[in-house]
Design an enzyme around this catalytic site. Sequence first.
Site, short mmCIF file in Angstrom:
data_model
loop_
_atom_site.label_atom_id
_atom_site.label_comp_id
_atom_site.label_asym_id
_atom_site.label_seq_id
_atom_site.Cartn_x
_atom_site.Cartn_y
_atom_site.Cartn_z
N GLU A 173 45.43 50.07 49.26
CA GLU A 173 44.85 50.24 47.73
C GLU A 173 44.21 51.70 47.79
OE1 GLU A 173 43.41 46.77 45.59
OE2 GLU A 173 41.36 47.50 46.20
N GLU A 204 47.03 53.88 47.08
CA GLU A 204 47.32 53.74 45.61
C GLU A 204 46.16 54.50 44.61
OE1 GLU A 204 46.99 49.61 44.23
OE2 GLU A 204 48.29 50.11 42.17
N CYS A 264 42.03 41.79 44.51
CA CYS A 264 42.13 40.76 45.54
C CYS A 264 41.54 39.25 45.14
CB CYS A 264 40.57 41.15 46.42
SG CYS A 264 41.03 42.87 47.07
N SER A 293 45.70 46.82 40.64
CA SER A 293 46.14 47.40 41.68
C SER A 293 47.30 46.36 41.98
CB SER A 293 45.21 47.30 42.79
OG SER A 293 46.09 47.31 43.96
N LYS A 314 42.71 30.56 45.45
CA LYS A 314 43.58 30.88 46.42
C LYS A 314 44.54 29.77 46.57
CE LYS A 314 42.06 35.01 47.80
NZ LYS A 314 42.48 36.17 47.62
N GLU A 345 46.88 30.95 44.03
CA GLU A 345 47.53 32.17 44.39
C GLU A 345 48.84 31.98 45.32
OE1 GLU A 345 46.10 36.56 45.29
OE2 GLU A 345 45.70 35.11 46.96
N GLU A 389 55.84 35.43 42.47
CA GLU A 389 56.09 36.85 42.30
C GLU A 389 55.55 37.11 43.70
OE1 GLU A 389 53.05 35.92 40.30
OE2 GLU A 389 51.82 36.53 41.74
N CYS A 405 32.98 36.50 46.77
CA CYS A 405 33.53 35.41 47.64
C CYS A 405 32.62 34.60 48.32
CB CYS A 405 34.64 36.00 48.84
SG CYS A 405 35.72 37.31 47.98
#
Lengths: 164, 584
Positions: B282, B285, B302, B322, B361, B364, B369, B507
């Site tokens: 990141e 990037e 994230c 990102s 999560k 996720e 993808e 988190c």
Amino acid sequence: MPNCKTVVPYTGTKEQEEALQEIIAAHKGQSGATMPVLQAAQELFGYLPEEVQIMVAEGLDIPLSEVYGVASFYAQFTLNPKGKYQISLCLGTACYVKGAADVLTAIEKKLGISTGSITPDGTFSLDACRCIGACGLAPVMMINEDVYGCLTPDQIGAILDKYN
Amino acid sequence: METKQINLKIDHIPVAVPEGTTVLEAARSAGIKIPTLCYLKDLNEIGACRICVVEVKGARSLMASCVYPVSEGMEVFTNTEAVRKSRRLTLELILSNHRMECLTCSRSGSCELQQLALEFGVDTVRYYTGRPQPQPETSTLHLVRDNSKCVLCRRCAAACRKTQEVGVIGPNDRGFQTHIGSAFDRDLNEVDCVSCGQCVVACPTGALTVKDDTQQVWAALADPTKHVVVGAAPSVRVQLGECFGMPVGTNVEGKMLTALRRLGFDKVFDVNHAADMTIMEEGTEFLHRLQEGGTLPLITSCSPGWVRYCEQHHPDMLSHVSTCKSPQQMFGSLVKSYYAEQAGIDPKDIFVVSIMPCTAKKYEVKREEQRMANGCMPVDVSLTTQELARMITAAGLMFTQLPDGEVDPMLGMASGAGVIFGATGGVMEAALRTVVEVVTNGEMKPLEFKQVRGMQGVKEASFELPGKTVRVCVASGLANAKQVLDGVKSGALQYDFIEFMGCPGGCVNGGGQPVQSAEIRSFTDVRGLRAAALYSQDQRMTYRKSHENPYVQKIYSDYLEKPGSHKAHALLHCTYAPQKKYRV
């Protein structure tokens, strides 16, 4: 749920939708805008289908669940359009003690819908109402302008068949 | 301006508190705990449940102390016969409608309703509504909604609407028919729920619970053909101890590693290491976008709750997000490529388990993808902190007595930058530690970016790179993210780099964290204490910058060439696409 999601396809027109957008624009940013906008929307469309509630939510930038919470809270809002034949069965005290609840069950069974909703073909809508002033005929119901009194559940089939 | 002090008496005890204080809070300052159910400080103060009623001298009826402000000379009685009788009756009426299957309810023992029944000595319920009970709704991957255990406190709705401004659930219908649900009572997987789990955190009973996936993990551990690998997210180690009665903010990393090994995992890695990898990718990037004139601000990716929110509510901002996979997904991707190759194991035989503070999560890991070129999904099962605690208990491990264990270093050794990922501002600080050094080619001093720390919802800072002032923003909680996004879109706010975390505080306050009662959540800075434990671990670390982590350097030299390389992109990056908000 008494006033559940409608099964009738949405038929709103472009003109109706534009009129709704104007109303939304007039109320946007005001606190407590949901009520007046929903009232106006119901006036326009006759009921509050999901498509209309989404327009209100997006337009006022509030969650759809909030719009639905208000629409399902107040008895003045309906999520279903009225049918070609509007059935109103009285559940007032006199009708109730004379067996209106059993008559209601018979209608629901015959039409396959619950109170507050509409048959998928749009023919019948069913509502329970309070006293219509014909207690001597209890239990009583109206289908559009026709009044039926002294009802028993076994008469329902024949009465409804007349309208089909 | 000085706030006026108000003098009153609570149970004959003189109390002086600032004007505007509620009777409930004033009572606490006199050492009196008034029981509550619907109350969650600053979030849900609506006086709905009537459990917190008190007698106020001169008042016509009992008053809900959570919303009743103090006034001069007021006399309050919190424990009279009338108060006790009223609270008890209220409780009985709530229970009359409650599916009392406490023996098999996952909230048994941590249920606030059960606790109240115990405290009030309610051992029978005189009333019974006789209404058919609704069935649990299990449409999503992350939670179970069981309205038969709902007390209509609206804490979940407040979390969804106020904290997150997503508002997918709320009260529907009225009177006896009132129930919490989505618009048109659609299932949660048909509405724009982002899976953040803040409703679960807010729920006092078993009406909202995290979906339990532990059986899949037990099955994998028992399967001799599976090589089962695990890694825990940064914040899990500062939450897990709470499940075993340890104080909030205890760091139990060593015991956690031992527990994971004793549960039978073949490799115990650490998602902290993947967090370091995220920073490498990141950070690269960001520098690329900064130097090549790419889309700015860059926004972190994230937090899957945030990503899903962006896809549904702000699809026009997706080019800012990102392309880095989240640390969880980088972890799984590296296990099933780099580690598989090094260990000589077919990736299809590897079963990756992640331990997360997060319910999103779970969603996720199933996102298409994320699929790798070899056909594998990076992570097979994502467990929450709560579920790990359940496994540890089921295995008979006496957690508090476990010795400290070690991590398997290949994908486990992390820097302090990876550790602080678990708190709001942590990703930003970790990124800055690396970005500044890469650009200036020198050591950064001071190492710590304290402007982006702390539990405020929105923080901003700026720092100097050669020839450029970089403006950064950190926001947690989706309502705060929305506020920042609106500013960015209108041009009122200008940033180069933004960190968003879906849950308020990051988190450490995720949807999968250990259950803490409203009593604790209202009057203890739970997330702040957990975050402090992360920052203190960071201070003790040998390496505190991701790019100095030798196990990160080794992956690049052995396998990925360099950050942002073609191979790194294929493995560690992905793109997100707009998602529909409504199903009509």
